[in-house]
Design an enzyme around this catalytic site. Structure first.
Site, PDB file in Angstrom:
ATOM      1  N   VAL A 157      50.193  10.127  23.392  1.00  0.00           N
ATOM      2  CA  VAL A 157      50.051  10.967  22.201  1.00  0.00           C
ATOM      3  C   VAL A 157      50.702  12.332  22.431  1.00  0.00           C
ATOM      4  CG1 VAL A 157      48.411  12.102  20.628  1.00  0.00           C
ATOM      5  CG2 VAL A 157      47.936   9.786  21.476  1.00  0.00           C
ATOM      6  N   CYS A 158      50.561  12.861  23.635  1.00  0.00           N
ATOM      7  CA  CYS A 158      51.039  14.215  23.948  1.00  0.00           C
ATOM      8  C   CYS A 158      52.505  14.455  23.607  1.00  0.00           C
ATOM      9  CB  CYS A 158      50.756  14.555  25.405  1.00  0.00           C
ATOM     10  SG  CYS A 158      49.001  14.504  25.830  1.00  0.00           S
ATOM     11  N   PRO A 159      53.431  13.575  23.980  1.00  0.00           N
ATOM     12  CA  PRO A 159      54.825  13.879  23.647  1.00  0.00           C
ATOM     13  C   PRO A 159      55.097  13.870  22.142  1.00  0.00           C
ATOM     14  CG  PRO A 159      54.675  11.711  24.654  1.00  0.00           C
ATOM     15  CD  PRO A 159      53.326  12.352  24.785  1.00  0.00           C
TER      16      PRO A 159
END
Length: 176
Positions: free
Chosen positions: A50-52
């Protein structure tokens, strides 16, 4: 958790600012942010899923933050070396235009109250800080849920008006 009306904590951390050899790292502190509105957003871990999507979404809107004369800083509890490796190996992160702050000691995340108890990673927290270093908006998402960057921009612009903005207000609409 740090909340609205409280001073953002003092910090001095290493950040990844470039992929150019010899120019990868800079020290960033709260002093560097003073005098401008700032958005600091946190993600749990590098090399995740999810972070990128969030980091690239913030980068896609980087010009919008610049138009609002706002600092944009991303942060996690990973080291500057992990940030650099991730940026180097992830196609979407190679062109990031904002600093990626490394809170390796987890001291800033802990002071902000956003350190998850079990894994000791940061929640998906977003802080909008005014030019005097006062927290004006905080949003925290569950670890599994990505945030909405246009909403962060909308709130920043609403705060910068200095006026009352009604429900569902959008930039360009009348204030109260």
């Amino acid at each position: 958790m740090l909340t609205i009306g409280q001073k953002f904590p003092e910090f001095k951390k290493t950040a990844v600012v470039s992929l150019e050899v010899g120019k990868e790292f800079e020290t960033l502190s709260n002093e560097d942010l003073k005098g401008k509105w700032s958005v600091i957003f946190w993600w749990p871990k590098d090399f995740t899923f999810v972070c990128p999507t969030e980091i690239t979404a913030f980068n896609d809107h980087y010009a919008d933050f610049q138009k609002l004369d706002a600092n944009l800083v991303g942060a996690s509890t990973d080291s500057e070396f992990v940030h650099l490796a991730w940026r180097t190996h992830h196609v979407g992160l190679k062109k990031i235009q904002f600093p990626m702050l490394a809170d390796t000691s987890k001291s800033l995340a802990e002071e902000l109250g956003i350190l998850e108890a079990e894994e000791k990673i940061a929640y998906r927290a977003t802080f909008i800080i005014d030019p005097e270093g006062v927290t004006r908006w905080v949003s925290v998402n569950d670890l599994a849920i990505g945030r909405n960057v246009p909403e962060v921009l909308r709130v920043l612009e609403a705060l910068k008006t200095g006026k009352l903005t009604p429900c569902d207000w959008e930039p360009g609409q009348a204030t109260l």
